[in-house]
Design a protein around this motif. Structure first.
Motif, short mmCIF file in Angstrom:
data_model
loop_
_atom_site.label_atom_id
_atom_site.label_comp_id
_atom_site.label_asym_id
_atom_site.label_seq_id
_atom_site.Cartn_x
_atom_site.Cartn_y
_atom_site.Cartn_z
N ASP A 117 -0.72 3.72 1.36
CA ASP A 117 -1.65 3.38 0.28
C ASP A 117 -1.77 4.47 -0.77
O ASP A 117 -1.92 4.18 -1.96
N ARG A 146 2.27 -0.35 -5.59
CA ARG A 146 2.43 -1.42 -4.61
C ARG A 146 3.76 -2.11 -4.81
O ARG A 146 4.20 -2.36 -5.93
N ARG A 205 -2.56 -5.10 2.38
CA ARG A 205 -2.86 -4.44 1.10
C ARG A 205 -2.66 -5.39 -0.06
O ARG A 205 -3.47 -5.45 -0.99
#
Length: 275
Positions: free
Chosen positions: A199, A273, A89
């Motif tokens: 995510d 994130r 990611r």
């Protein structure tokens, strides 16, 4: 960490249809991420290969336990690859790849309240469910082989001789069938669940249902993906676990690309994130 908006639970990720050969492309992309992340990725494989060797050394003379334990290991593998998803990611978004990313990924569950449906605790709960399923298979496998084998199974050669090559019973076929019955729904439940939970702000039920929808929409590619995983795992086992050093990070990164190809989750709020 703030709770997701109330309307989030009504949003559903869109499942996409991919060509039959898509799993091969996921492996190629996973290999590129492995090269990009280098030692951090390989560290996952090294740790799990070492664990596999320790398991083999411990249970070598109790192969009835060893067979189930390795099968159970495959069940919980999607959870163990969580930080590999996080690295892929970060690569996708141009983020920094380092030990802090791994630390933040594994400790993020502490930052969310236990009952928060969209928090990181959903990853922990899913991991516990998979671990419970893996433990159940270890016990079932051990009981099946111990009770039905025509002779004591204490070593790999015993398993090969009295279970795999035996013509007097259908123990091996029964063992494979029971393993398949357990593995099939777990595989269907976990194909994209962990990457989606990492995510996006999704609850556990939505993630699992999305994973099942992916399987129903892509039966051919999913069958090929499962076959590739099993083939690569068997090859790694044949190398006395050394192949896992590369295989684990390769499959972890490839699974992230599988999620990205199979699910459009843009309707769900993005999870921050790790840095």
């Amino acid at each position: 960490m703030p709770s997701p908006p109330a309307e989030t639970s009504a949003l559903q990720p869109q499942v996409l249809v991919v060509p039959l050969t898509a799993p091969v492309q996921w492996l190629i992309l996973g290999w590129r991420d492995l090269l990009r992340c280098g030692c951090l990725s390989l560290a996952h494989g090294f740790f799990l290969a070492a664990f596999g060797l320790a398991l083999m050394a411990t249970a070598y003379q109790h192969f009835w336990l060893l067979a189930g334990a390795f099968s159970g290991f495959l069940v919980v593998a999607p959870v163990l690859a969580t930080s590999l998803y996080a690295m892929s990611r970060a690569v996708e978004h141009g983020g920094t790849i380092g030990w802090q990313l791994l630390r933040d990924t594994w400790l993020s569950w502490q930052q969310s309240r236990f009952m928060e449906s969209g928090g990181y605790w959903c990853l922990v709960r899913f991991g516990l469910l998979l671990a419970l399923a893996g433990t159940g298979w270890v016990v079932t496998s051990a009981a099946l082989i111990t009770l039905l084998a025509p002779a004591p199974i204490n070593a790999p050669l015993d398993f090969l001789r009295h279970v795999v090559l035996s013509r007097d019973n259908f123990l091996f076929e029964t063992w494979l069938a029971m393993g398949g019955i357990l593995a099939a729904p777990i595989f269907a439940s976990s194909i994209v669940s962990m990457p989606l939970l990492l995510d996006r702000r999704s609850n556990l039920l939505m993630a699992v249902l999305t994973s099942w929808r992916v399987v129903l929409a892509n039966p051919g590619p999913m069958a090929l993906w499962a076959a590739l995983i099993m083939t690569l795992v068997l090859i790694s086992f044949a190398t006395l676990m050394l192949g896992l050093i590369v295989l684990i990070p390769l499959l972890g990164h490839a699974s992230w690309h599988a999620y990205r190809a199979l699910v459009d989750a843009s309707a769900l709020p993005e999870r921050p994130r790790a840095r």
